[in-house]
Motif scaffolding. Structure first.
Motif, PDB file in Angstrom:
ATOM      1  N   GLU A  58      24.573  76.567  41.959  1.00 40.76           N
ATOM      2  CA  GLU A  58      25.467  77.031  43.015  1.00 40.76           C
ATOM      3  C   GLU A  58      25.360  76.067  44.186  1.00 40.76           C
ATOM      4  OE1 GLU A  58      24.940  81.039  44.525  1.00 40.76           O
ATOM      5  OE2 GLU A  58      26.718  80.846  45.793  1.00 40.76           O
ATOM      6  N   ASN A 118      31.472  78.032  46.200  1.00 40.60           N
ATOM      7  CA  ASN A 118      31.996  79.191  46.925  1.00 40.60           C
ATOM      8  C   ASN A 118      33.309  78.841  47.605  1.00 40.60           C
ATOM      9  OD1 ASN A 118      29.738  81.289  46.775  1.00 40.60           O
ATOM     10  ND2 ASN A 118      28.653  79.437  47.437  1.00 40.60           N
ATOM     11  N   GLU A 150      33.505  80.572  42.962  1.00 44.09           N
ATOM     12  CA  GLU A 150      33.026  81.925  43.263  1.00 44.09           C
ATOM     13  C   GLU A 150      33.856  82.510  44.398  1.00 44.09           C
ATOM     14  OE1 GLU A 150      28.832  82.211  44.034  1.00 44.09           O
ATOM     15  OE2 GLU A 150      28.288  81.252  42.125  1.00 44.09           O
ATOM     16  N   ASP A 180      31.992  87.050  43.079  1.00 47.39           N
ATOM     17  CA  ASP A 180      30.723  87.039  43.799  1.00 47.39           C
ATOM     18  C   ASP A 180      30.479  88.398  44.457  1.00 47.39           C
ATOM     19  OD1 ASP A 180      28.435  85.992  44.863  1.00 47.39           O
ATOM     20  OD2 ASP A 180      29.424  84.461  46.072  1.00 47.39           O
ATOM     21  N   LYS A 201      29.090  88.295  39.372  1.00 47.26           N
ATOM     22  CA  LYS A 201      27.788  88.089  40.003  1.00 47.26           C
ATOM     23  C   LYS A 201      27.368  89.369  40.694  1.00 47.26           C
ATOM     24  CE  LYS A 201      25.892  84.022  41.774  1.00 47.26           C
ATOM     25  NZ  LYS A 201      25.980  82.747  42.504  1.00 47.26           N
TER      26      LYS A 201
HETATM   27 CA    CA Z   1      28.109  82.681  45.971  1.00 53.06          CA
END
Ligand code: CA
Ligand code: C2E
Ligand code: CA
Ligand code: CA
Length: 281
Positions: A58, A118, A150, A180, A201
């Motif tokens: 990530e 992200n 995400e 997410d 997630k």
């Molecule tokens: Ca994230």
């Protein structure tokens, strides 16, 4: 006052102006940091639950701005969203991630981690986003399936048809999608199956509660996982900090795990050792 950060500023009226002032000030710092290129990236591994092998990274944004010392992305990203700076930030993160991948292409081709980036929900309203992503993939010659975006679950609440088009556009490029902080929003599973996502997630707050032997949170995590499996989505548990959480999640069959128990976010020069423990520079 609508804010995800510094909730204590919302409690008393006298703090209201302080809160607005703080946001404006930070927005100025962000603009400054963008202009001076005072950002860099760290990488936090995501592990396959059974083998604990690192299968994804990530990408997390960091700043070297002295003025922003002590202000993390959990605070400055929501401010960037309010002050219309998030498009520039997200584009910076994508481009710099692609640039790192290109520089390390041969190595990454052998180890094949997925890069999880992200993205702000603002991008769902940005009709240029899919075009930008597609252009950068070509420019840096990045295989689309190496990239996962995400998006927070809350960002998909009240999603409109044209937002789903952006999601579909992303998937059509071959880029993967992950929801997410799953479980913190209010998306029903019936809604969820309309979104072309690959992965859920599970939010850290549920993982935290597992530690407290909280039966309700075990049920939630278990049902998220079994529903995900039914719809052929994979699951990542975020924020795993203890052996007990790890045991419970791996017994449950959760596919991937991420958390300080295994590794904290690291700079790029440490990533190679993580991907391949026999690697030395
Ligand atoms: Ca994230
Ligand atoms: P997130 O996407 O939920 O990212 C996970 C955050 O939780 C990261 O904090 C990570 O360091 C932290 N974390 C992960 N595992 C653990 C754990 O086991 N224990 C604890 N205590 N913390 C853990 P970080 O880097 O401060 O990021 C905070 C938030 O800022 C992110 O939450 C994400 O929403 C946002 N963000 C970070 N980088 C970017 C970016 O490049 N672009 C955008 N749009 N947002 C970003
Ligand atoms: Ca998260
Ligand atoms: Ca979270």
């Amino acid at each position: 006052v609508k804010s995800n950060s510094l909730p204590h500023f919302q409690v008393f009226d006298k703090h209201f102006s302080q809160h607005v002032y703080f946001n404006k000030e930070v927005a100025g710092f962000i603009k400054d940091a963008l202009r001076k290129n005072e950002f860099y990236l760290q990488y936090m591994p995501i592990h396959e639950a059974q083998s604990l092998k690192v299968v994804a990274l990530e990408v997390l944004l960091r700043t070297t701005s002295k003025k922003m010392e002590g202000i993390g992305p959990d605070v400055f990203i929501p401010i960037a969203e309010k002050f219309n700076l998030i498009k520039e930030i997200d584009a910076w993160v994508i481009e710099n991630t692609f640039s790192i991948i290109k520089e390390n292409y041969t190595y990454l081709e052998a180890t094949k981690p997925i890069f999880c980036i992200n993205i702000s929900s603002e991008q769902l309203r940005n009709t240029n986003f899919v075009g930008l992503l597609s252009r950068l993939l070509k420019q840096y010659d990045i295989p689309a399936e190496w990239i996962e975006l995400e998006l927070t679950e809350t960002s998909l609440v009240n999603v409109e048809d044209k937002n789903i088009e952006v999601l579909q556009g992303i998937r059509e490029l071959g880029v993967r999608l992950s929801l997410d902080d799953y479980g913190t929003g209010y998306i029903s599973f019936n809604q969820l199956i309309n979104y072309p996502v690959n992965n859920l997630k599970i939010d850290k707050s549920f993982i935290d509660l597992l530690e407290k032997k909280d039966d309700a949170s075990k049920m939630i995590v278990k049902s998220i996982h079994s529903l995900a499996t039914t719809y052929q989505l994979t699951t990542v548990a975020e924020g795993v900090e203890t052996i007990e959480q790890y045991r419970y999640l791996s017994e449950l069959g959760c596919d991937f795990l991420q958390g300080y128990l295994f590794c904290k976010p690291v700079p790029w020069d440490q990533v190679k050792t993580l991907l391949d423990p026999s690697h030395t520079e």
